[in-house]
Write a protein that holds these residues in place. Structure first.
Motif, PDB file in Angstrom:
ATOM      1  N   LEU A  19      16.102 -24.007 -18.561  1.00 43.38           N
ATOM      2  CA  LEU A  19      16.883 -24.571 -18.437  1.00 43.38           C
ATOM      3  C   LEU A  19      16.873 -26.009 -16.975  1.00 43.38           C
ATOM      4  O   LEU A  19      17.743 -26.339 -17.064  1.00 43.38           O
ATOM      5  CB  LEU A  19      16.913 -23.427 -17.065  1.00 43.38           C
ATOM      6  CG  LEU A  19      17.873 -21.965 -17.359  1.00 43.38           C
ATOM      7  CD1 LEU A  19      17.835 -21.262 -15.876  1.00 43.38           C
ATOM      8  CD2 LEU A  19      19.325 -22.277 -17.869  1.00 43.38           C
ATOM      9  N   GLN A  22      17.923 -28.588 -20.084  1.00 45.98           N
ATOM     10  CA  GLN A  22      18.008 -28.776 -20.435  1.00 45.98           C
ATOM     11  C   GLN A  22      19.580 -29.995 -19.960  1.00 45.98           C
ATOM     12  O   GLN A  22      20.332 -30.376 -20.781  1.00 45.98           O
ATOM     13  CB  GLN A  22      19.291 -27.393 -20.379  1.00 45.98           C
ATOM     14  CG  GLN A  22      18.897 -26.612 -21.392  1.00 45.98           C
ATOM     15  CD  GLN A  22      19.364 -25.353 -21.446  1.00 45.98           C
ATOM     16  OE1 GLN A  22      20.506 -24.253 -21.086  1.00 45.98           O
ATOM     17  NE2 GLN A  22      19.289 -24.449 -23.007  1.00 45.98           N
ATOM     18  N   CYS A  23      19.558 -29.795 -18.874  1.00 42.11           N
ATOM     19  CA  CYS A  23      19.876 -30.193 -17.868  1.00 42.11           C
ATOM     20  C   CYS A  23      20.272 -31.816 -17.335  1.00 42.11           C
ATOM     21  O   CYS A  23      20.924 -32.975 -16.521  1.00 42.11           O
ATOM     22  CB  CYS A  23      21.692 -29.637 -17.180  1.00 42.11           C
ATOM     23  SG  CYS A  23      20.484 -28.856 -15.554  1.00 42.11           S
ATOM     24  N   ARG A  46      24.811 -30.133 -19.939  1.00 42.79           N
ATOM     25  CA  ARG A  46      24.801 -28.772 -19.505  1.00 42.79           C
ATOM     26  C   ARG A  46      26.053 -28.277 -19.605  1.00 42.79           C
ATOM     27  O   ARG A  46      26.743 -28.647 -18.369  1.00 42.79           O
ATOM     28  CB  ARG A  46      23.452 -27.852 -18.587  1.00 42.79           C
ATOM     29  CG  ARG A  46      23.887 -26.564 -18.636  1.00 42.79           C
ATOM     30  CD  ARG A  46      22.826 -26.468 -17.561  1.00 42.79           C
ATOM     31  NE  ARG A  46      22.828 -24.558 -17.647  1.00 42.79           N
ATOM     32  CZ  ARG A  46      22.652 -24.045 -16.566  1.00 42.79           C
ATOM     33  NH1 ARG A  46      22.428 -24.534 -15.873  1.00 42.79           N
ATOM     34  NH2 ARG A  46      22.333 -22.921 -16.989  1.00 42.79           N
ATOM     35  N   GLN A  47      26.259 -27.249 -20.644  1.00 43.14           N
ATOM     36  CA  GLN A  47      27.879 -26.788 -21.166  1.00 43.14           C
ATOM     37  C   GLN A  47      27.747 -25.841 -20.370  1.00 43.14           C
ATOM     38  O   GLN A  47      26.769 -24.914 -19.957  1.00 43.14           O
ATOM     39  CB  GLN A  47      28.118 -26.160 -22.314  1.00 43.14           C
ATOM     40  CG  GLN A  47      29.346 -26.275 -22.570  1.00 43.14           C
ATOM     41  CD  GLN A  47      30.289 -25.862 -24.057  1.00 43.14           C
ATOM     42  OE1 GLN A  47      29.402 -26.479 -24.696  1.00 43.14           O
ATOM     43  NE2 GLN A  47      30.813 -24.610 -24.487  1.00 43.14           N
ATOM     44  N   TYR A  91      27.333 -31.705 -16.157  1.00 47.81           N
ATOM     45  CA  TYR A  91      27.973 -30.494 -16.956  1.00 47.81           C
ATOM     46  C   TYR A  91      29.567 -31.253 -17.413  1.00 47.81           C
ATOM     47  O   TYR A  91      30.037 -32.294 -17.279  1.00 47.81           O
ATOM     48  CB  TYR A  91      27.417 -29.370 -15.696  1.00 47.81           C
ATOM     49  CG  TYR A  91      26.667 -29.807 -15.023  1.00 47.81           C
ATOM     50  CD1 TYR A  91      25.701 -28.555 -15.221  1.00 47.81           C
ATOM     51  CD2 TYR A  91      26.594 -30.426 -13.409  1.00 47.81           C
ATOM     52  CE1 TYR A  91      24.627 -28.476 -14.122  1.00 47.81           C
ATOM     53  CE2 TYR A  91      25.605 -30.410 -12.404  1.00 47.81           C
ATOM     54  CZ  TYR A  91      24.555 -29.068 -13.139  1.00 47.81           C
ATOM     55  OH  TYR A  91      23.049 -29.089 -12.144  1.00 47.81           O
TER      56      TYR A  91
END
Length: 145
Positions: A19, A22-23, A46-47, A91
């Motif tokens: 996690l 990812q962003c 991050r989606q 995001y």
């Protein structure tokens, strides 16, 4: 020790690492106050869904929309021994199926400090859309350096 027990002890560490990577857009050695939005940085965002975004305690700041995405940035600052570090997290929410009031189109190549951009003022009850401040100066303040 059984394999199942070992997995249960290691899984949270692995999941947290995934996690985080990812962003995270800025390395820990650098401090960054702004970020240039381009295809490469956008790929690292991050989606999320609007439902997940609305649950964040510290809301990311809206920076604009493309044909495919509504984009948000969040800056987190930390103080090390004698130096402050900032990390910027990106995001994106799919534009298809989500409505936005008072949003704007974002051109690639723009350098943005998320602290200058607005937070969502209201989410629809069914979490299919959101509203931003209606002041015309909000976009200008966000996209200007």
């Amino acid at each position: 020790m059984s394999d199942k027990f070992m997995f249960l002890r290691i899984f949270p560490v692995i999941f947290g690492a995934i996690l985080t990577t990812q962003c995270h857009l800025v390395s820990a050695q650098e401090s960054q106050e702004s970020i240039t939005i381009n295809q490469q940085t956008l790929a690292g965002f991050r989606q999320l869904s609007i439902r997940v975004l609305s649950a964040y305690k510290v809301q990311p700041h809206y920076i604009g929309s493309t044909e495919k995405w509504h984009l948000f940035l969040k800056k987190e600052s930390r103080q090390a021994v004698d130096k402050a570090f900032s990390s910027i997290f990106g995001y994106k929410i799919p534009a298809e199926g989500s409505s936005i009031e008072n949003g704007w189109s974002l051109n690639m190549g723009v350098d943005i400090n998320p602290d200058n951009c607005p937070e969502v003022t209201q989410y629809k009850k069914d979490k299919t859309g959101f509203t931003l401040p209606a002041l015309p100066s909000v976009k200008t303040q966000c996209l200007s350096r």
